[in-house]
Design a protein around this motif. Structure first.
Motif, mmCIF file in Angstrom:
data_model
loop_
_atom_site.group_PDB
_atom_site.id
_atom_site.type_symbol
_atom_site.label_atom_id
_atom_site.label_comp_id
_atom_site.label_asym_id
_atom_site.label_seq_id
_atom_site.Cartn_x
_atom_site.Cartn_y
_atom_site.Cartn_z
ATOM 1 N N GLU A 168 -26.341 3.330 -34.780
ATOM 2 C CA GLU A 168 -25.968 4.642 -34.254
ATOM 3 C C GLU A 168 -24.843 4.510 -33.227
ATOM 4 O O GLU A 168 -23.911 5.315 -33.206
ATOM 5 N N ARG A 169 -24.911 3.478 -32.402
ATOM 6 C CA ARG A 169 -23.858 3.217 -31.422
ATOM 7 C C ARG A 169 -22.547 2.883 -32.148
ATOM 8 O O ARG A 169 -21.482 3.367 -31.797
ATOM 9 N N GLN A 170 -22.664 2.055 -33.182
ATOM 10 C CA GLN A 170 -21.496 1.695 -33.978
ATOM 11 C C GLN A 170 -20.902 2.948 -34.634
ATOM 12 O O GLN A 170 -19.684 3.142 -34.633
ATOM 13 N N GLY A 171 -21.750 3.790 -35.177
ATOM 14 C CA GLY A 171 -21.279 5.035 -35.788
ATOM 15 C C GLY A 171 -20.574 5.929 -34.779
ATOM 16 O O GLY A 171 -19.558 6.558 -35.098
ATOM 17 N N ALA A 172 -21.091 5.975 -33.562
ATOM 18 C CA ALA A 172 -20.451 6.777 -32.519
ATOM 19 C C ALA A 172 -19.059 6.242 -32.202
ATOM 20 O O ALA A 172 -18.107 7.015 -32.016
ATOM 21 N N ARG A 193 -16.754 7.191 -35.069
ATOM 22 C CA ARG A 193 -16.414 8.618 -34.992
ATOM 23 C C ARG A 193 -15.432 8.880 -33.861
ATOM 24 O O ARG A 193 -14.512 9.696 -34.000
ATOM 25 N N LYS A 194 -15.604 8.183 -32.750
ATOM 26 C CA LYS A 194 -14.689 8.332 -31.615
ATOM 27 C C LYS A 194 -13.282 7.888 -32.015
ATOM 28 O O LYS A 194 -12.296 8.566 -31.710
ATOM 29 N N SER A 195 -13.186 6.760 -32.717
ATOM 30 C CA SER A 195 -11.878 6.281 -33.170
ATOM 31 C C SER A 195 -11.263 7.251 -34.174
ATOM 32 O O SER A 195 -10.058 7.507 -34.138
ATOM 33 N N ALA A 196 -12.081 7.790 -35.061
ATOM 34 C CA ALA A 196 -11.583 8.761 -36.036
ATOM 35 C C ALA A 196 -11.068 10.010 -35.322
ATOM 36 O O ALA A 196 -10.013 10.549 -35.688
ATOM 37 N N ALA A 197 -11.788 10.459 -34.303
ATOM 38 C CA ALA A 197 -11.342 11.629 -33.541
ATOM 39 C C ALA A 197 -10.013 11.353 -32.853
ATOM 40 O O ALA A 197 -9.138 12.229 -32.800
ATOM 41 N N THR A 198 -9.848 10.150 -32.352
ATOM 42 C CA THR A 198 -8.578 9.771 -31.718
ATOM 43 C C THR A 198 -7.444 9.855 -32.729
ATOM 44 O O THR A 198 -6.363 10.390 -32.437
ATOM 45 N N LEU A 199 -7.684 9.332 -33.927
ATOM 46 C CA LEU A 199 -6.654 9.376 -34.960
ATOM 47 C C LEU A 199 -6.389 10.807 -35.427
ATOM 48 O O LEU A 199 -5.240 11.158 -35.731
ATOM 49 N N LEU A 200 -7.413 11.628 -35.482
ATOM 50 C CA LEU A 200 -7.206 13.023 -35.866
ATOM 51 C C LEU A 200 -6.365 13.752 -34.821
ATOM 52 O O LEU A 200 -5.506 14.567 -35.169
ATOM 53 N N LEU A 240 -11.827 5.659 -41.449
ATOM 54 C CA LEU A 240 -12.837 5.700 -40.384
ATOM 55 C C LEU A 240 -13.906 6.746 -40.658
ATOM 56 O O LEU A 240 -15.095 6.523 -40.382
ATOM 57 N N LEU A 241 -13.511 7.886 -41.192
ATOM 58 C CA LEU A 241 -14.500 8.913 -41.515
ATOM 59 C C LEU A 241 -15.435 8.432 -42.617
ATOM 60 O O LEU A 241 -16.648 8.701 -42.577
ATOM 61 N N GLU A 242 -14.888 7.720 -43.596
ATOM 62 C CA GLU A 242 -15.733 7.150 -44.642
ATOM 63 C C GLU A 242 -16.683 6.107 -44.049
ATOM 64 O O GLU A 242 -17.863 6.052 -44.419
ATOM 65 N N ALA A 243 -16.161 5.293 -43.135
ATOM 66 C CA ALA A 243 -17.002 4.277 -42.494
ATOM 67 C C ALA A 243 -18.124 4.939 -41.694
ATOM 68 O O ALA A 243 -19.266 4.476 -41.717
ATOM 69 N N ALA A 244 -17.805 6.021 -40.996
ATOM 70 C CA ALA A 244 -18.824 6.737 -40.222
ATOM 71 C C ALA A 244 -19.904 7.290 -41.155
ATOM 72 O O ALA A 244 -21.098 7.229 -40.839
ATOM 73 N N ALA A 245 -19.488 7.812 -42.310
ATOM 74 C CA ALA A 245 -20.460 8.325 -43.281
ATOM 75 C C ALA A 245 -21.331 7.187 -43.811
ATOM 76 O O ALA A 245 -22.553 7.347 -43.963
ATOM 77 N N ALA A 296 -20.038 -5.454 -36.991
ATOM 78 C CA ALA A 296 -19.433 -5.315 -35.663
ATOM 79 C C ALA A 296 -18.128 -6.094 -35.586
ATOM 80 O O ALA A 296 -17.137 -5.613 -35.018
ATOM 81 N N ALA A 297 -18.100 -7.272 -36.167
ATOM 82 C CA ALA A 297 -16.867 -8.071 -36.172
ATOM 83 C C ALA A 297 -15.781 -7.361 -36.972
ATOM 84 O O ALA A 297 -14.622 -7.304 -36.546
ATOM 85 N N ARG A 298 -16.143 -6.801 -38.114
ATOM 86 C CA ARG A 298 -15.160 -6.055 -38.918
ATOM 87 C C ARG A 298 -14.620 -4.865 -38.147
ATOM 88 O O ARG A 298 -13.421 -4.603 -38.148
ATOM 89 N N ASP A 299 -15.514 -4.138 -37.495
ATOM 90 C CA ASP A 299 -15.083 -2.974 -36.723
ATOM 91 C C ASP A 299 -14.144 -3.384 -35.595
ATOM 92 O O ASP A 299 -13.156 -2.700 -35.309
ATOM 93 N N GLU A 300 -14.439 -4.484 -34.940
ATOM 94 C CA GLU A 300 -13.591 -4.943 -33.845
ATOM 95 C C GLU A 300 -12.215 -5.333 -34.360
ATOM 96 O O GLU A 300 -11.208 -5.037 -33.720
ATOM 97 N N ILE A 301 -12.177 -5.965 -35.523
ATOM 98 C CA ILE A 301 -10.894 -6.342 -36.119
ATOM 99 C C ILE A 301 -10.099 -5.092 -36.464
ATOM 100 O O ILE A 301 -8.904 -4.998 -36.163
#
Length: 187
Positions: A30-34, A37-44, A111-116, A161-166
């Protein structure tokens, strides 16, 4: 050195109760999803800014074309040359803005697909947790298979988590690259 003991993190203990392990994994996802979503919102938000810039450059090109036509009619060669230089610069800015907009659209979609996907995994884990809870209530025992499954989930979480950080690092690098006016690298 006096406060080094404060800085050291205590190693997390592995939970004995598998339900606690599920809860921790769900919480981590859930933290990862947040974060996703935060990164996706930044890009939007960036897409919005880039779209406004694109519109501004298109209007500017139209204005420069009109002014150039007037300068040509009046035989003002110096003004026409200056306007042509401004047109070339504006076209370059428009092209760069469109490339950045395309990249932001692609990345935000990803990112939106990843969040889903993370949301779906959380839902699956919740369902699995409920099933595990029912089995434990009936059986009263922790099975070896469930422990192994929890360990696999921890490993999957670490890889995710490593993929997300990359990806976050790549996105940040692209933003800095764009801010410095360096060309965006195509993947």
């Amino acid at each position: 050195m006096l406060f080094d003991w404060l800085r050291k993190k205590k190693p997390e203990k592995k939970p004995v109760d598998p339900l606690v392990a599920f809860d921790q994994l769900i919480e981590d996802l859930e933290r990862q999803g947040a974060e996703v979503r935060k990164s996706a919102a930044t890009l939007l938000a960036l897409k919005g800014d880039l779209t406004r810039s694109e519109e501004r450059y298109v209007k500017r090109l139209e204005d420069l074309a009109k002014r150039r036509a007037i300068a040509d009619e009046q035989g003002e060669a110096k003004i026409a040359t200056t306007l042509e230089r401004d047109r070339a610069q504006t076209e370059s800015l428009l092209r760069t803005t469109r490339e950045s907009l395309n990249r932001a659209e692609q990345d935000s979609k990803l990112l939106l697909e990843a969040a889903a996907d993370v949301g779906n995994r959380v839902a699956e884990l919740r369902a699995e947790r409920e099933s595990a809870s029912a089995r434990l209530a009936v059986e009263g025992l922790v099975t070896t298979a469930l422990r192994e499954q929890v360990e696999r989930f921890e490993k999957v979480l670490a890889v995710d988590a490593a993929r997300d950080e990359i990806e976050r690092a790549h996105a940040l690098a692209e933003i800095y690259r764009e801010e410095r006016g360096q060309p965006v690298k195509s993947e």
